[in-house]
Write an enzyme that holds these catalytic residues in place. Structure first.
Site, PDB file in Angstrom:
ATOM      1  N   ASN A 123       0.824  -1.210   0.000  1.00 50.40           N
ATOM      2  CA  ASN A 123       0.000   0.000   0.000  1.00 50.40           C
ATOM      3  C   ASN A 123       0.861   1.264   0.000  1.00 50.40           C
ATOM      4  OD1 ASN A 123      -1.982   2.028   0.501  1.00 50.40           O
ATOM      5  ND2 ASN A 123      -3.289   0.530   1.492  1.00 50.40           N
ATOM      6  N   ASP A 124       1.378   1.631   1.153  1.00 49.52           N
ATOM      7  CA  ASP A 124       2.111   2.891   1.263  1.00 49.52           C
ATOM      8  C   ASP A 124       3.347   2.935   0.367  1.00 49.52           C
ATOM      9  OD1 ASP A 124       0.298   3.758   3.203  1.00 49.52           O
ATOM     10  OD2 ASP A 124       1.416   2.744   4.789  1.00 49.52           O
ATOM     11  N   VAL A 125       3.981   1.792   0.121  1.00 49.00           N
ATOM     12  CA  VAL A 125       5.240   1.793  -0.646  1.00 49.00           C
ATOM     13  C   VAL A 125       5.013   2.009  -2.138  1.00 49.00           C
ATOM     14  CG1 VAL A 125       6.403   0.331   1.037  1.00 49.00           C
ATOM     15  CG2 VAL A 125       5.236  -0.733  -0.906  1.00 49.00           C
ATOM     16  N   VAL A 126       3.739   2.073  -2.590  1.00 50.28           N
ATOM     17  CA  VAL A 126       3.439   2.369  -3.994  1.00 50.28           C
ATOM     18  C   VAL A 126       2.491   3.562  -4.114  1.00 50.28           C
ATOM     19  CG1 VAL A 126       3.818   0.031  -4.843  1.00 50.28           C
ATOM     20  CG2 VAL A 126       1.551   0.651  -3.982  1.00 50.28           C
TER      21      VAL A 126
ATOM     22  N   ALA B  76       0.138   3.754   7.208  1.00 51.53           N
ATOM     23  CA  ALA B  76       0.190   5.201   7.422  1.00 51.53           C
ATOM     24  C   ALA B  76      -1.201   5.799   7.610  1.00 51.53           C
ATOM     25  CB  ALA B  76       0.906   5.881   6.253  1.00 51.53           C
TER      26      ALA B  76
END
Length: 484
Positions: free
Chosen positions: A404-407, A445
């Site tokens: 999720n957050d890493v993309v 996040a």
């Protein structure tokens, strides 16, 4: 040469051998190809150090200290019990629970260092100032690592579901830390001729450890789940440092070298994790990192566009290139075997497949690499962020599974986002993106992912294992029709 001298010679040789095995094992752990043998080599080093420690019995007057043989017996019982539990746990714990187990092991290492310090502090001899200061420092770091790691375990296990903060959290933390250090200084003062003692020394030592444990709890409670990889690496470094310091206190070279090596490796890992999240180490250590943003986020344009797993699988079967971005959702579904089965199917059809790994993907450093290795994915298909990010723009399909957050492209464009500035995988730049998720939930996040609303993105809802099974069935169905 006396029996005691022979024993000490063997102990010294064993300590050096153990130290070499620790360092060599750690070196081999730097590559996924050699990591299994590195773990085995380091384990042999630990076994050598442990067995050698029993030879100290020949250097002590047992008649003058009859309790020694009792302690040896308890040590053997502890080794058998601890070794058995570790063996059983290592075999039984699933990959999804590996971060929790690592957090516990970090904590146990810190607790062991604290226990060694406690033995020294409660001992009858009065150590030199330098030795006492080092003992107290190791006790402080070890106790913080113990309680902090236990809180990290509780967060990862879901026992604590959200960050817990008190008013003026940083002020409270600072006061507790200053108070703990002050108590430690008072112990040094008392040990070397200080007067005006209001409490017995043992009581002061208990208060010192209690304050250190409380500080570890207070420091970890406010941290959000998105920062757990950084937390784990910080406590890994702390445990190594504490063990190294206590090794200096008791004059054990194996502990000193092993502790310093682990501490240095953990510190370097912390720096790498902080850089991967675009944070300074000061920000990680002294602010409520992982907290929700106080700013309003930019409005996301577009809409969610669900599609079927079979359609996504068939589309990838006819693509020229696919980059797969694994995340914690893949680990939670235990779908790595299914994923590699699907990869082999489309590879057989001529599709180029690569895996893109973000440094903080999952809940602990390296979790995705281990997950893919467990499924048998060849190491030459696995690429880190810096090595593959430029390839997304020319890639036909990016398949995001549980990440999720890493993309999230908000890290590049939304200055109000708590992840703004964090390096991300450029999955949104692929011609087509498929995101496999159980639902429309947010990442660690706590923010909505703008990628999911992009024109070139489709959502494939469902458990990753079930979705991949449908993709496999759809691609195999194409081969069956072609054969007929």
């Amino acid at each position: 040469m006396t029996l005691a001298n022979i024993a000490l010679l063997i102990i010294g040789t064993a300590d050096l051998a153990a130290a070499f095995l620790f360092m060599y094992g750690l070196k081999r752990m730097s590559s996924p190809v050699t990591a299994p043998s590195g773990i085995f080599v380091a384990g042999i080093g630990m076994l050598v150090a442990i067995l050698a420690s029993f030879l100290y019995v020949f250097d002590i007057d047992v008649a003058a200290k009859p309790f020694l043989m009792t302690n040896v017996g308890l040590g053997i019982v502890a080794l058998v019990a601890g070794g058995g539990i570790a063996w059983w746990g290592g075999k039984k714990v699933p990959m999804t629970a590996m971060p929790q187990m690592v957090a516990l092991y970090n904590g146990m290492g810190g607790g062991a260092a604290g226990a060694i310090a406690a033995v020294e502090l409660f001992g009858t001899k009065t150590p030199a100032i330098t030795e006492l200061v080092v003992t107290l420092l190791g006790a402080l770091i070890g106790a913080i690592s113990l309680s902090g790691s236990l809180i990290a375990w509780a967060k990862l296990e879901g026992v604590i579901s959200k960050p817990l903060r008190v008013k003026s959290q940083q002020v409270v933390n600072l006061l507790v830390l200053v108070g703990t250090v002050t108590i430690g200084g008072y112990l040094v003062y008392l040990a070397h001729g200080g007067a005006h003692q209001f409490l017995p020394t043992p009581a002061i030592i208990y208060i010192f450890f209690a304050c250190a444990l409380i500080y570890g709890i207070l420091m970890t409670l406010p941290i959000g789940g998105a920062d757990m990889p950084v937390v784990i690496s910080i406590y890994n470094a702390a445990t190594g440092l504490a063990v190294g310091l206590e090794g200096f206190v008791i004059g054990n070279p194996a502990l000193m070298i092993a502790g310093m090596v682990v501490g240095a490796a953990g510190t370097l890992l912390t720096l790498l994790m902080a850089r991967a999240m675009n944070r300074s180490v000061e920000n990680v250590l002294f602010t409520n990192f992982g907290g929700p943003s106080k700013h309003k986020h930019g409005r996301i344009k577009g809409s969610l566009k669900p599609t079927g797993a079979a359609d996504a699988g068939i589309f990838m079967r006819y693509a020229k290139s696919v980059i797969i971005v694994p995340g914690y959702g893949l680990a939670a579904a235990q779908a790595q075997q299914k994923l590699y089965e699907f990869v082999k199917l489309i590879q057989a059809a001529g599709v180029s497949v690569k895996f893109a790994i973000h440094p903080v993907a999952g809940r602990m450093p390296g979790q995705m690499d281990v997950l893919l290795a467990e499924a048998g994915v060849p190491y030459d298909l696995i690429f880190q962020l810096d090595d593959i990010n430029e390839e997304f723009e020319s890639t036909d399909v990016a398949l995001v599974i549980g990440a999720n957050d890493v993309v999230n492209p908000a890290a590049r464009s939304d200055k109000s986002s708590p992840i703004f500035g964090m390096p991300i995988l450029n999955a949104d730049q692929a011609k087509q993106v498929y995101v496999v998720k159980r639902g429309e939930g947010k990442g660690y996040a706590g923010i909505v992912n703008a990628l999911f609303y992009a024109d070139n993105c489709n959502m494939v809802y469902g458990d990753a294992a079930a979705v991949l099974a449908q993709m496999i069935e759809a691609v195999r169905g194409l081969a069956t029709k072609a054969a007929a």
